[in-house]
Motif scaffolding. Structure first.
Motif, PDB file in Angstrom:
ATOM      1  N   UNK A 523       7.553   6.460   4.991  1.00  0.00           N
ATOM      2  CA  UNK A 523       7.398   6.911   3.615  1.00  0.00           C
ATOM      3  C   UNK A 523       6.410   5.972   2.940  1.00  0.00           C
ATOM      4  N   UNK A 524       5.272   6.497   2.544  1.00  0.00           N
ATOM      5  CA  UNK A 524       4.221   5.669   1.943  1.00  0.00           C
ATOM      6  C   UNK A 524       4.770   4.845   0.784  1.00  0.00           C
ATOM      7  N   UNK A 525       5.659   5.452  -0.025  1.00  0.00           N
ATOM      8  CA  UNK A 525       6.199   4.767  -1.200  1.00  0.00           C
ATOM      9  C   UNK A 525       6.856   3.433  -0.854  1.00  0.00           C
ATOM     10  N   UNK A 526       7.477   3.350   0.334  1.00  0.00           N
ATOM     11  CA  UNK A 526       8.209   2.144   0.712  1.00  0.00           C
ATOM     12  C   UNK A 526       7.277   0.958   0.990  1.00  0.00           C
ATOM     13  N   UNK A 527       5.993   1.237   1.191  1.00  0.00           N
ATOM     14  CA  UNK A 527       5.070   0.173   1.585  1.00  0.00           C
ATOM     15  C   UNK A 527       4.105  -0.211   0.473  1.00  0.00           C
ATOM     16  N   UNK A 528       4.212   0.430  -0.688  1.00  0.00           N
ATOM     17  CA  UNK A 528       3.314   0.129  -1.793  1.00  0.00           C
ATOM     18  C   UNK A 528       4.128  -0.197  -3.033  1.00  0.00           C
ATOM     19  N   UNK A 529       3.862  -1.330  -3.630  1.00  0.00           N
ATOM     20  CA  UNK A 529       4.479  -1.723  -4.891  1.00  0.00           C
ATOM     21  C   UNK A 529       3.481  -1.402  -6.005  1.00  0.00           C
ATOM     22  N   UNK A 530       3.591  -0.187  -6.561  1.00  0.00           N
ATOM     23  CA  UNK A 530       2.627   0.249  -7.562  1.00  0.00           C
ATOM     24  C   UNK A 530       2.749  -0.558  -8.842  1.00  0.00           C
ATOM     25  N   UNK A 531       3.932  -1.087  -9.098  1.00  0.00           N
ATOM     26  CA  UNK A 531       4.146  -1.839 -10.333  1.00  0.00           C
ATOM     27  C   UNK A 531       3.337  -3.138 -10.329  1.00  0.00           C
ATOM     28  N   UNK A 532       3.282  -3.783  -9.151  1.00  0.00           N
ATOM     29  CA  UNK A 532       2.582  -5.065  -9.049  1.00  0.00           C
ATOM     30  C   UNK A 532       1.242  -4.966  -8.328  1.00  0.00           C
ATOM     31  N   UNK A 533       0.919  -3.769  -7.818  1.00  0.00           N
ATOM     32  CA  UNK A 533      -0.366  -3.571  -7.160  1.00  0.00           C
ATOM     33  C   UNK A 533      -0.488  -4.253  -5.821  1.00  0.00           C
ATOM     34  N   UNK A 738      -5.445   8.275  -0.163  1.00  0.00           N
ATOM     35  CA  UNK A 738      -6.196   9.349   0.474  1.00  0.00           C
ATOM     36  C   UNK A 738      -6.042   9.368   1.982  1.00  0.00           C
ATOM     37  N   UNK A 739      -6.484  10.454   2.556  1.00  0.00           N
ATOM     38  CA  UNK A 739      -6.466  10.638   4.000  1.00  0.00           C
ATOM     39  C   UNK A 739      -7.225   9.519   4.695  1.00  0.00           C
ATOM     40  N   UNK A 740      -8.342   9.071   4.101  1.00  0.00           N
ATOM     41  CA  UNK A 740      -9.174   8.064   4.750  1.00  0.00           C
ATOM     42  C   UNK A 740      -8.478   6.710   4.832  1.00  0.00           C
ATOM     43  N   UNK A 741      -7.612   6.422   3.850  1.00  0.00           N
ATOM     44  CA  UNK A 741      -7.007   5.098   3.810  1.00  0.00           C
ATOM     45  C   UNK A 741      -5.897   4.917   4.844  1.00  0.00           C
ATOM     46  N   UNK A 742      -5.057   5.913   4.998  1.00  0.00           N
ATOM     47  CA  UNK A 742      -3.867   5.733   5.837  1.00  0.00           C
ATOM     48  C   UNK A 742      -3.848   6.686   7.020  1.00  0.00           C
ATOM     49  N   UNK A 743      -3.828   8.000   6.745  1.00  0.00           N
ATOM     50  CA  UNK A 743      -3.542   8.947   7.825  1.00  0.00           C
ATOM     51  C   UNK A 743      -4.675   9.059   8.836  1.00  0.00           C
ATOM     52  N   UNK A 758      -3.361  -3.513  15.316  1.00  0.00           N
ATOM     53  CA  UNK A 758      -4.672  -3.372  14.671  1.00  0.00           C
ATOM     54  C   UNK A 758      -4.636  -2.261  13.627  1.00  0.00           C
ATOM     55  N   UNK A 759      -3.935  -1.172  13.924  1.00  0.00           N
ATOM     56  CA  UNK A 759      -3.796  -0.055  12.971  1.00  0.00           C
ATOM     57  C   UNK A 759      -3.139  -0.548  11.682  1.00  0.00           C
ATOM     58  N   UNK A 760      -2.054  -1.312  11.806  1.00  0.00           N
ATOM     59  CA  UNK A 760      -1.356  -1.831  10.624  1.00  0.00           C
ATOM     60  C   UNK A 760      -2.253  -2.765   9.829  1.00  0.00           C
ATOM     61  N   UNK A 761      -3.022  -3.594  10.528  1.00  0.00           N
ATOM     62  CA  UNK A 761      -3.922  -4.540   9.858  1.00  0.00           C
ATOM     63  C   UNK A 761      -5.004  -3.804   9.061  1.00  0.00           C
ATOM     64  N   UNK A 762      -5.594  -2.782   9.665  1.00  0.00           N
ATOM     65  CA  UNK A 762      -6.659  -2.041   8.985  1.00  0.00           C
ATOM     66  C   UNK A 762      -6.139  -1.317   7.746  1.00  0.00           C
ATOM     67  N   UNK A 763      -4.952  -0.688   7.866  1.00  0.00           N
ATOM     68  CA  UNK A 763      -4.374   0.017   6.718  1.00  0.00           C
ATOM     69  C   UNK A 763      -4.040  -0.978   5.610  1.00  0.00           C
ATOM     70  N   UNK A 764      -3.474  -2.149   5.969  1.00  0.00           N
ATOM     71  CA  UNK A 764      -3.136  -3.171   4.971  1.00  0.00           C
ATOM     72  C   UNK A 764      -4.385  -3.598   4.203  1.00  0.00           C
ATOM     73  N   UNK A 765      -5.481  -3.831   4.903  1.00  0.00           N
ATOM     74  CA  UNK A 765      -6.709  -4.271   4.245  1.00  0.00           C
ATOM     75  C   UNK A 765      -7.278  -3.179   3.331  1.00  0.00           C
ATOM     76  N   UNK A 766      -7.280  -1.944   3.791  1.00  0.00           N
ATOM     77  CA  UNK A 766      -7.858  -0.847   3.014  1.00  0.00           C
ATOM     78  C   UNK A 766      -7.059  -0.589   1.733  1.00  0.00           C
ATOM     79  N   UNK A 767      -5.741  -0.488   1.865  1.00  0.00           N
ATOM     80  CA  UNK A 767      -4.918  -0.177   0.701  1.00  0.00           C
ATOM     81  C   UNK A 767      -4.908  -1.349  -0.278  1.00  0.00           C
ATOM     82  N   UNK A 768      -4.890  -2.598   0.222  1.00  0.00           N
ATOM     83  CA  UNK A 768      -4.935  -3.764  -0.664  1.00  0.00           C
ATOM     84  C   UNK A 768      -6.195  -3.740  -1.516  1.00  0.00           C
ATOM     85  N   UNK A 769      -7.328  -3.446  -0.883  1.00  0.00           N
ATOM     86  CA  UNK A 769      -8.588  -3.365  -1.624  1.00  0.00           C
ATOM     87  C   UNK A 769      -8.544  -2.251  -2.656  1.00  0.00           C
ATOM     88  N   UNK A 770      -7.991  -1.133  -2.284  1.00  0.00           N
ATOM     89  CA  UNK A 770      -7.896   0.003  -3.207  1.00  0.00           C
ATOM     90  C   UNK A 770      -7.038  -0.351  -4.416  1.00  0.00           C
TER      91      UNK A 770
END
Length: 775
Positions: A523-533, A738-743, A758-770
């Protein structure tokens, strides 16, 4: 604020006509008396007819007694009934039909003398009692083996008494379980009945006179003289009316051919006055005069009427038109009367445009129809848009400067929709709905469900407001399983799938693809803290989920082309998955108080059910949102439509007939009370029952209790809500992931493009930047 008058009042309108030129062929070149040009200046007063006819829904409306009276037929609280109305539709005499049976299929028409002719497929089950298909003891095969079917032609007099009943010759049709009767047209001594796909001309004694067929025949009916007739298209663009001989079934040749390029909708109806008959295309109502000339009488398009809902009509001698408007969703019928008037009587009517996605929206269509009927000061006109009509977000500037945006806009949360809510809010082209609520003498902010309205805020403003909501309510399981399943955290779920308890039944129909596996756990929601970014896709748990999912198949198994027996077994197995412990847990959605009962006392059978897991309930809006554009020239009238759909009276109107077409929970507190009362009322004279098994047996859920209602209200009050980046957050990310960031990265991993780490690392970097860019 000036209020509209909410009453069933007359709405005068100018009914314009546009279309092809219609007239006689070379052999009959006389022009129609009422030309298309004259029709464009025809004006009508519209109103709803109020008659005490005793019917919830009306299936048939026919002129009888030479057009002096009108026969209505439908169903009331006590079953089938009819009503005879005077031509002025001011009085009505109800006729009970205790001897008329539904059979397995039937249809009815009225003869000119007022008698009702019924064609019915009756089943005789011998010594067996009448079947109760809702009973858990119902044995479909037992009844099918015992059934003997017969087709009957029944005649009932004007008092509702059965005066004759005759079996129809087997040469017309062989009666069976699925034999269907559609069209029935009663002549003087014979009747046309569409049985399955054949049009049969039958005597009232049941004898087959002829089968009426031919590719040129498009519609059947009667003329003013009571003769059976048909509309024929001998060649493209031509139209003929031909008389059917009731004694032989011969279809006479016609001396008149009309130039006519439109399609024909429905049957032919007997005329009156100077008209021999009436028929309709999909845009216009036409009349054939006694002298043979054809003329357009009424334009559906100009009157903003949908010919699909106007199932039948009657043109009265005074030139007024009565339409039968049947809504099978709400199980109700309205009679709409259009009275001709002088064009000078047509007042200025304010038109408010409502823009929406081009997809069909039956619920919104019902709202608009109800509002337009309720008052005579404003008319809602729909403008449908498709992808690309507004272009990119930067092109909204030109639409705003030219005033091209609709007055009211139906928005949604879908990112690729032309009516994506976030796009409109970003450009700042929407009014603050709080301004209208705060200035309304009847509504206030406190009248709305707090968590629902808070979710719609952004920076303290309310740019869009829904009228219904649903709740994603977390997880349910049997109480006996709770200890084995733990807290049903993501880690618990992963352990369950990797090493299920001994009581879990093996799945006979497994869908075990890589995508199915990860969707069950991720569940994407479980991995993103939108309140704190912030985000944490680099957790070991996410890596373990990726590795587990990668062990699945490339695609799900698709079950197609199953035999009837296989399909029945598959249906039964699927409906009993939770009861049989194939799936021990389900997430659930609340769209009504009854839906809570369906889960807690239906899907799991008689076992006690408990909530489980950390997943908190959140609110979602399946019907989208309504907004008022800044370019709207009459914002107060636009608000009148929006506030109308929040009123208790409108909600009650939607619930009439025992079939709720207004899916979801009302967003107002008083609307929730209306929904409570509706859900406590038996629908169709019985409580909702949960269906299960291959033969569609039912499990009786019992009545909705106050405890059930209190529990749903507690869930509504507990929905997860906080504010992040100026947007209320209710369990769904307020920012586009978006599709490009995670899926796309997960799909690359499934294809062998990288390791799970490596997949987890790339997603972490992309979403953090976003997320950093959004601050």
């Amino acid at each position: 604020m000036k209020k509209l008058i909410s009453a069933v009042t007359a709405l005068t309108m100018l009914v314009g006509f546009t279309g092809c030129s219609n007239g006689r062929s070379e052999s009959s070149s006389k022009r129609a008396n009422l030309t298309a040009e004259k029709l464009s200046n025809a004006a009508y007063k519209r109103t709803l007819v109020t008659l005490e006819h005793g019917m919830n829904i009306i299936y048939m409306m026919r002129p009888i007694s030479g057009g002096e009276q009108l026969m209505l037929f439908g169903t009331g609280n006590s079953g089938l009934c009819a009503a005879v109305c005077d031509a002025d539709m001011e009085s009505c005499n109800t006729v009970e039909l205790p001897e008329m049976k539904y059979g397995t299929s039937y249809n009815v028409d009225a003869a000119d003398d007022g008698s009702l002719i019924q064609i019915v497929n009756m089943a005789d089950y011998g010594d067996l009692p009448e079947p109760d298909t809702n009973s858990p003891d119902y044995d479909e095969k037992l009844y099918d083996d015992a059934a003997q079917y017969s087709l009957l032609v029944n005649r009932f007099d004007t008092d509702g008494k059965l005066v004759s009943s005759n079996e129809i010759d087997s040469s017309a049709a062989i009666a069976g379980k699925y034999t269907n009767i559609r069209t029935v047209i009663a002549g003087k001594d014979a009747v046309i009945a569409e049985i399955d796909n054949d049009f049969c001309l039958l005597s009232y004694s049941g004898k087959l006179i002829a089968k009426l067929s031919g590719s040129t025949v498009k519609s059947f009916g009667k003329n003013k003289s009571g003769e059976l007739i048909c509309l024929c298209v001998p060649e493209e663009g031509k139209l003929q009316i031909r008389v059917i001989d009731e004694n032989s079934g011969n279809i006479a040749e016609s001396s008149l051919t009309y130039d006519f390029t439109e399609g024909i909708k429905g049957n032919i109806y007997a005329g009156n006055g100077a008209y021999s008959l009436f028929f309709a295309s999909y845009s216009t109502l036409y009349g054939i005069r006694d002298d043979g000339s054809i003329e357009p009488i009424f334009s559906f398009d100009a009157a903003n009427l949908s010919p699909n809902s106007l199932t039948q009509y009657n043109v009265r001698a005074d030139g007024s038109v009565v339409f039968l408007d049947t809504d099978y969703e709400t199980y109700s019928t309205k009679l709409r009367l259009f009275m001709p008037c002088d064009p000078s009587e047509v007042p200025e009517v304010e038109v408010i445009t409502l823009g929406r996605d081009s997809r069909i929206d039956y619920m919104l269509d019902d709202y608009i129809k109800s509002f337009n009927d309720s008052q005579d000061a404003v008319h809602i006109e729909v403008k449908s848009f498709k992808e690309g009509d507004f272009g990119e977000l930067t092109e909204f500037g030109s639409a705003l400067s030219t005033g091209e945006l609709p007055d009211i806009i139906k928005l949604e949360d879908i990112n690729d929709s032309p009516f994506c809510r976030s796009k409109f809010e970003e450009y700042g082209c929407l009014c603050d709905m709080y301004e209208f609520i705060d200035n309304d003498p009847e509504f206030s902010r406190d009248d709305f469900v707090p968590n629902a309205i808070k979710f719609c805020e952004k920076d303290g403003k309310l740019s869009a407001l829904p009228n219904i909501f649903e709740i994603q309510g977390g997880y349910l399981t049997k109480a006996s399983h709770k200890d084995d399943l733990g807290d049903w955290t993501t880690a618990d779920r992963l352990n369950y799938y990797q090493d299920p308890p001994s009581w879990v039944q093996p799945d006979k129909y497994p869908n075990d693809s890589k995508m199915t596996r990860i969707l069950n756990l991720f569940d994407v929601d479980e991995y993103i803290d939108a309140e704190n970014g912030t985000c944490h896709f680099d957790d070991q748990l996410f890596i373990d989920i990726l590795k587990y999912a990668d062990g699945g198949n490339d695609e799900d198994i698709i079950y197609s082309n199953l035999s009837d027996a296989e399909q029945a077994a598959y249906t039964e197995y699927g409906n009993l998955r939770l009861r049989n412990d194939v799936d021990p847990v389900t997430d659930f959605y609340l769209s009504s108080y009854d839906s809570y009962v369906l889960y807690t006392r239906g899907m799991f059978g008689t076992d006690d059910v408990v909530h489980i897991g950390e997943k908190q309930p959140y609110i979602c809006f399946p019907n989208g949102y309504y907004a008022i554009s800044e370019t709207c020239k009459n914002k107060e009238l636009a608000w009148e439509f929006l506030r109308y759909v929040y009123t208790d009276n409108f909600i009650k109107e939607c619930y009439k007939g025992g079939n709720c077409s207004w899916g979801g929970l009302p967003i107002t507190k008083s609307g929730l009370k209306v929904r409570e009362e509706y859900d406590k009322t038996p629908m169709h004279n019985e409580r909702p029952k949960y269906i299960y098994g291959a033969n569609f047996e039912y499990f009786d859920l019992g009545d909705l209790t106050q405890e059930d209602i209190d529990r749903v209200n507690a869930i509504i009050d507990s929905t997860y809500t906080f504010v992040a980046n100026g947007r209320a957050y209710n369990g769904k990310l307020p920012i586009p992931i978006t599709e490009e960031l995670i899926w796309s990265q997960i799909k690359e991993f499934f294809a062998g493009g990288c390791t799970a780490e490596k997949c987890a690392e790339l997603i972490q970097n992309r979403v953090s930047l976003y997320l950093a860019e959004q601050k």
